[in-house]
Write an enzyme that holds these catalytic residues in place. Structure first.
Site, mmCIF file in Angstrom:
data_model
loop_
_atom_site.group_PDB
_atom_site.id
_atom_site.type_symbol
_atom_site.label_atom_id
_atom_site.label_comp_id
_atom_site.label_asym_id
_atom_site.label_seq_id
_atom_site.Cartn_x
_atom_site.Cartn_y
_atom_site.Cartn_z
ATOM 1 N N ARG A 42 90.811 42.673 9.393
ATOM 2 C CA ARG A 42 91.604 43.791 9.797
ATOM 3 C C ARG A 42 93.042 43.948 8.750
ATOM 4 N NH1 ARG A 42 92.405 39.227 12.107
ATOM 5 N NH2 ARG A 42 94.176 38.309 13.099
ATOM 6 N N ARG A 53 110.829 45.999 8.500
ATOM 7 C CA ARG A 53 110.346 46.627 7.487
ATOM 8 C C ARG A 53 111.430 47.420 6.874
ATOM 9 N NH1 ARG A 53 105.187 48.346 9.579
ATOM 10 N NH2 ARG A 53 104.312 46.131 9.298
HETATM 11 C C1 LIG Z 1 100.362 41.968 12.833
HETATM 12 C C2 LIG Z 1 99.504 42.314 11.665
HETATM 13 C C3 LIG Z 1 97.943 42.608 11.952
HETATM 14 C C4 LIG Z 1 97.609 42.545 13.414
HETATM 15 O O1 LIG Z 1 97.508 41.356 13.752
HETATM 16 P P1 LIG Z 1 96.917 40.945 15.474
HETATM 17 O O2 LIG Z 1 97.324 39.539 15.279
HETATM 18 O O3 LIG Z 1 95.507 41.145 15.072
HETATM 19 O O4 LIG Z 1 97.515 41.885 16.254
HETATM 20 C C5 LIG Z 1 97.293 42.926 10.837
HETATM 21 N N1 LIG Z 1 97.861 43.037 9.465
HETATM 22 C C6 LIG Z 1 99.039 42.622 9.157
HETATM 23 C C7 LIG Z 1 99.487 42.754 8.026
HETATM 24 C C8 LIG Z 1 99.815 42.195 10.191
HETATM 25 O O5 LIG Z 1 101.209 42.156 9.805
#
Ligand SMILES: *Cc1c(COP(=O)(O)O)cnc(C)c1O
Length: 428
Positions: free
Chosen positions: A123, A141
């Site tokens: 992801r 950020r």
């Molecule tokens: C928080 C985040 C996500 C999503 O994380 P989950 O634990 O799946 O909610 C994806 N990429 C980055 C860079 C993040 O900071």
């Protein structure tokens, strides 16, 4: 709860008293009329000359922009009002403390193309705009948010979507910013439609605080557009129960009625919500409004927000007060996002307090201590013959290259070592 009537009464005491309802209810009007100067702000809340000077000084760090709606929730007389703490700049923001970092989460380091942070295997985070309807003073950020107060350039959007196309391991795309929902509905759809077409992308999720700071954004046009691209997962950013006004709840009802899955991420902040009862109240009100508390975050090490940080033990203590004491799904997970791009790491109170051969001792939320006896034979039976999930794991995208402990479990290694281990260098 702050009702529509309360809102009307309060607005009557502000410079927006004569603004017709159609305008007040129009999110474009709200964005165009955000409070960006100390003079405008002092017409809504009482500020001393000293306070005005402090706010002006802090403005060059992270832009101030407060929607008239959110400003109308501020207590004009109380500098510790949680709405004010979230929205109004303060002097400590100009202080960079020793542990502060410019990009603590290495979002720019772990970025294959501008706008994308690809940290986890399956992801990624896609920052589609640096604009927020309101700039939160605790923003992690803040090196990026509000810099231009604009959507990302089209060439960069194209290049980012191209990256997702050519990266088949990505099954989950998180659109954020800034605030993804500050894009016009057309512009947002142009992005979502293209991501939706990518075969390996299973879900798109959105990070937005608009239901909190600009609930007018959740209009029928947005809902109808998003409905075409199910499944829709949305993470909101409520920090305090005061933010759950009648107007805000109405926007949540629209989203939930449309069948979108709603979660909430809260940042734990000193002096704003670092109390178990505030968080409990918030979480219970959220589930009443069909929002699942997803996470409680430790404040990051970004520059200029040291005054908001609590100890980590405060977060653990809060979870201790919730787990078992309230509905299971009203309890968020407490997370620390590790500096250097280590990623989000859960931290829990300690419930397992002892362990022997087959006996595991726990204490529960009431302080009761009890033992669980494991079966004599707990060896794995292996996969049942009638199951093909393992066989198909490649096609199902379940088989990512092994990292960390997985390597040990999979027998690919018997130990993991830091790259510069001195005793290995001695050998040569
Ligand atoms: C928080 C985040 C996500 C999503 O994380 P989950 O634990 O799946 O909610 C994806 N990429 C980055 C860079 C993040 O900071």
């Amino acid at each position: 709860m702050y009702s529509f009537e309360d809102e009307q009464n309060r607005v009557a005491t502000t410079p927006w008293a004569a603004i017709p309802q159609e305008k007040w209810n129009d999110w474009h009007w709200q964005i165009a009329n955000r409070i960006t100067s100390v003079d405008e702000l002092s017409q809504v809340i009482h500020l001393t000359e000293g306070e005005k000077e402090i706010i002006s000084k802090s403005l060059n760090k992270l832009r101030m922009a407060i929607t008239p709606y959110y400003a109308s929730l501020m207590d004009p007389d109380d500098p510790r009002c949680p709405i004010r703490l979230r929205a109004v700049p303060s002097l400590p923001e100009t202080v960079i403390s020793e542990e502060d970092l410019f990009d603590p989460l290495h979002e720019d380091v772990d970025s294959p193309v501008p706008g994308i942070t690809h940290r986890y295997p399956d992801r990624l985070l896609f920052l589609v705009t640096d604009q927020c309807s309101m700039y939160c003073r605790h923003c992690t950020r803040r090196r990026y948010a509000g810099e231009l107060d604009q959507p990302r350039k089209q060439e960069e959007i194209d290049a980012a979507i191209d990256y997702i196309h050519r990266t088949p391991s990505v099954r989950d795309v998180l659109l954020s910013g800034g605030d993804a929902f500050t894009l016009s509905t057309d512009r947002l759809e142009a992005i979502i439609a293209r991501i939706h077409e990518i075969p390996h992308v299973e879900i798109v999720r959105y990070g937005t605080a608009t239901p909190i700071v600009l609930p007018q954004r959740i209009d029928d046009e947005l809902i109808q557009m998003l409905k075409k691209y199910q499944p829709v997962w949305i993470n909101l950013h409520y920090n305090h129960p005061k933010e759950l006004t009648e107007r805000s709840r109405q926007s949540l009802a629209k989203l939930a009625d449309a069948g979108f899955v709603l979660g909430n991420q809260t940042v734990l902040m000193r002096g704003l919500n670092d109390c178990a009862y505030i968080i409990k109240e918030l979480c219970q009100r959220l589930i009443e409004n069909r929002v699942r508390p997803y996470r409680l975050y430790q404040c990051d090490l970004s520059q200029g927000i040291a005054h908001f940080r609590t100890s980590i033990s405060k977060g653990i203590e809060i979870i201790e007060h919730l787990s078992g004491h309230t509905t299971g799904f009203a309890v968020p997970e407490f997370m620390v996002d590790l500096p250097g791009g280590g990623g989000k790491t859960p931290v829990h109170p300690r419930y397992m307090i002892g362990q022997s051969d087959r006996q595991v001792i726990f204490r529960n939320y009431e302080g009761v201590i009890a033992k669980y006896i494991e079966p004599e034979d707990t060896s794995s039976l292996g996969c049942p013959d009638n199951c093909t999930i393992c066989d198909d794991r490649q096609e199902r995208g379940l088989d990512q290259p092994k990292v960390g402990l997985e390597k040990l479990y999979a027998g690919e290694a018997i130990s993991l070592e830091p790259r510069d281990l001195p005793r290995r260098k001695r050998k040569q």
